[in-house]
Design a protein around this motif. Structure first.
Motif, short mmCIF file in Angstrom:
data_model
loop_
_atom_site.label_atom_id
_atom_site.label_comp_id
_atom_site.label_asym_id
_atom_site.label_seq_id
_atom_site.Cartn_x
_atom_site.Cartn_y
_atom_site.Cartn_z
N LYS A 83 0.83 -1.20 0.00
CA LYS A 83 0.00 0.00 0.00
C LYS A 83 0.87 1.26 0.00
O LYS A 83 0.60 2.21 -0.75
N ILE A 84 1.90 1.29 0.82
CA ILE A 84 2.78 2.45 0.86
C ILE A 84 3.51 2.61 -0.47
O ILE A 84 3.64 3.72 -1.00
N ALA A 85 3.96 1.49 -1.04
CA ALA A 85 4.68 1.56 -2.32
C ALA A 85 3.79 2.10 -3.42
O ALA A 85 4.24 2.84 -4.31
N GLU A 86 2.50 1.75 -3.38
CA GLU A 86 1.58 2.21 -4.41
C GLU A 86 1.23 3.68 -4.24
O GLU A 86 1.21 4.44 -5.22
N LEU A 87 0.96 4.10 -2.99
CA LEU A 87 0.53 5.47 -2.74
C LEU A 87 1.69 6.45 -2.78
O LEU A 87 1.55 7.58 -3.25
N MET A 88 2.86 6.01 -2.26
CA MET A 88 4.01 6.91 -2.13
C MET A 88 5.29 6.17 -2.53
O MET A 88 6.02 5.67 -1.67
N PRO A 89 5.54 6.05 -3.80
CA PRO A 89 6.67 5.25 -4.28
C PRO A 89 8.03 5.67 -3.72
O PRO A 89 8.95 4.85 -3.64
N GLU A 90 8.16 6.94 -3.35
CA GLU A 90 9.45 7.43 -2.85
C GLU A 90 9.61 7.25 -1.34
O GLU A 90 10.66 7.56 -0.78
N ALA A 91 8.57 6.76 -0.67
CA ALA A 91 8.64 6.59 0.79
C ALA A 91 9.55 5.44 1.17
O ALA A 91 9.84 4.55 0.37
N HIS A 92 9.99 5.47 2.43
CA HIS A 92 10.88 4.44 2.97
C HIS A 92 10.09 3.60 3.96
O HIS A 92 9.62 4.11 4.99
N SER A 93 9.93 2.31 3.66
CA SER A 93 9.23 1.40 4.57
C SER A 93 10.22 0.51 5.31
O SER A 93 11.26 0.13 4.77
N TYR A 94 9.85 0.19 6.56
CA TYR A 94 10.64 -0.70 7.42
C TYR A 94 9.75 -1.88 7.78
O TYR A 94 8.61 -1.69 8.20
N PHE A 95 10.27 -3.11 7.63
CA PHE A 95 9.48 -4.31 7.96
C PHE A 95 9.71 -4.59 9.44
O PHE A 95 10.58 -5.35 9.83
N ASN A 96 8.84 -4.00 10.27
CA ASN A 96 9.10 -4.00 11.71
C ASN A 96 8.28 -5.01 12.50
O ASN A 96 8.18 -4.89 13.72
N HIS A 97 7.71 -5.99 11.84
CA HIS A 97 7.10 -7.11 12.55
C HIS A 97 8.21 -8.10 12.87
O HIS A 97 8.94 -8.53 11.99
N PRO A 98 8.36 -8.51 14.15
CA PRO A 98 9.45 -9.41 14.49
C PRO A 98 9.32 -10.82 13.91
O PRO A 98 10.30 -11.57 13.88
N VAL A 99 8.12 -11.22 13.48
CA VAL A 99 7.90 -12.56 12.94
C VAL A 99 7.28 -12.43 11.55
O VAL A 99 6.18 -11.89 11.41
N LYS A 100 7.99 -12.94 10.55
CA LYS A 100 7.55 -12.73 9.17
C LYS A 100 7.52 -14.04 8.41
O LYS A 100 8.41 -14.89 8.56
#
Length: 382
Positions: A83-100
């Motif tokens: 969702k963040i990549a689609e709405l704001m391609p230049e944004a920086h996301s962090y995968f902050n769930h400890p279990v993936k």
């Protein structure tokens, strides 16, 4: 354009009622409020602000926060990352769930190119490196003592200090960049909890002896509701002093959610039946009002009719939601005008956090009418 069109804009709650006369619940978003909250946090926090997307993932909310200066996001699932990549391609996301999950990790690394990941266990570190490689920053999340928070998140996540030291060393040995993270708990009413957690982080840092990219102080910054909470400036001051006194000469990150969005949304419900001191409305614990029960939160409310706000003497009411079961009830008594009746509306304020994102659709009831309202709550003082 119809009343249910998501682009429908209004100038006030009163206009929503006048034009729609809704028998369905309406989720009201105030972008001006959200932009103001975001700007205050970005300017006040001594570091980089990541919005915790899980708190309210609606695109109107995300866009308003971005307009207020937020370009980094705490994401906990591949859906949020997308969702963040689609709405704001230049944004920086962090995968902050400890279990993936492995599939989510694969997509995060190879499709979306994420470089920042939280772990709190050796097996998760192995999984992460096997999929994402070592050109990443591994945030080791440490468990913090239970303080004055509504929700204790360290009961589920966080490594012990000894394990955190080992994880940092192992991540560095295997060629990853390293960082530290913690979370003092949601709706934390004591700023000193951040000082305690930063002191613990400093001990882990010193024992591990590896370079850190940043320290993520997590979320927990509170909304006011009707609770006696310190101003956000007190939290920022505690964090700034701890950074300086403990020698954290690295960037700080924070993951606010509730403090950014609680004030920026409200839920407009309608009374469908009154039985004495009991009111039956069209939203409840399976919808946007779950936190009123789960967190014992007491948001501001007001009653409204077609002619405007209801006044006069008030009395306590018990409020039931719309589902066909007896669990759908708000535990707190709500003081509303004695004259309230079927067909009147109740606005629940400060409902931006953990509301629309947590509704279930149980029994076929769902809040899917979302409107934007321009202005800063001129009719309703929170």
């Amino acid at each position: 354009m119809t009343a249910l069109d998501p682009e429908f804009r209004f100038s006030s709650i009163g206009e929503v009622i006048e034009r729609l006369e809704p028998s369905y619940p309406v989720f009201c978003i105030f972008p001006d409020v959200l932009r103001t909250r975001a700007k205050a946090f970005v300017e006040g926090f001594p570091g980089t602000v990541l919005y915790a997307v899980k708190c309210n993932p609606h695109p109107y909310v995300l866009e308003a926060l971005a307009e207020g200066g937020i370009s980094h996001f705490d994401t906990a699932s591949i859906t949020e990352i997308a969702k963040i990549a689609e709405l704001m391609p230049e944004a920086h996301s962090y995968f902050n769930h400890p279990v993936k999950g492995r599939g989510a990790l694969d997509a995060a690394a190879k499709v979306y190119g994420l470089k920042d990941y939280v772990v709190d266990h050796a097996d998760e570190l192995d999984k992460l490196i096997s999929i994402a490689g070592t050109d990443i920053t591994v945030e080791v999340r440490i468990a913090t003592p239970k303080g004055k928070a509504v929700y204790d998140l360290s009961a589920k996540f966080g490594a012990t200090p000894d394990d955190a030291v080992d994880l940092l060393k192992e991540a560095k040995r295997r060629g990853c960049r390293t960082a530290l993270a913690f979370h003092v708990g949601s709706q934390c009413t004591d700023p000193s909890a951040f000082r305690v957690a930063m002191e613990l982080s400093a001990k882990v840092r010193d024992r591990a002896g590896v370079p850190l990219e940043y320290l993520d102080v997590g979320g927990g910054f509170p909304a006011i509701y009707k609770m006696n909470v310190p101003p956000l400036s007190d939290y920022f001051d505690v964090i700034t002093r701890a950074r300086d006194e403990l020698g954290f000469d690295i960037p700080l990150l924070a993951e606010p959610g509730r403090a950014l969005v609680a004030d920026g949304c409200s839920v407009l419900t309608q009374v469908h039946l009154r039985k004495g001191d009991d009111l039956y409305i069209n939203d409840g614990i399976y919808g946007c009002l779950s936190e009123i029960r789960d967190g014992d939160l007491d948001p501001p409310v007001r009653a409204v009719s077609l002619s405007g706000s209801l006044g006069g003497a008030t009395q306590p009411f018990r409020i039931f939601g719309p589902t066909c079961d007896s669990l759908d009830v708000l535990k707190l008594p709500f003081h509303l005008p004695e004259v309230i009746a079927e067909g009147d509306w109740i606005e629940f304020g400060q409902m931006g956090a953990y509301s629309i994102g947590m509704q279930t659709g149980f029994n076929g009831f769902i809040t899917d009418t979302i409107v934007r309202i321009d202005g800063m709550h001129e009719e309703f003082v929170y």
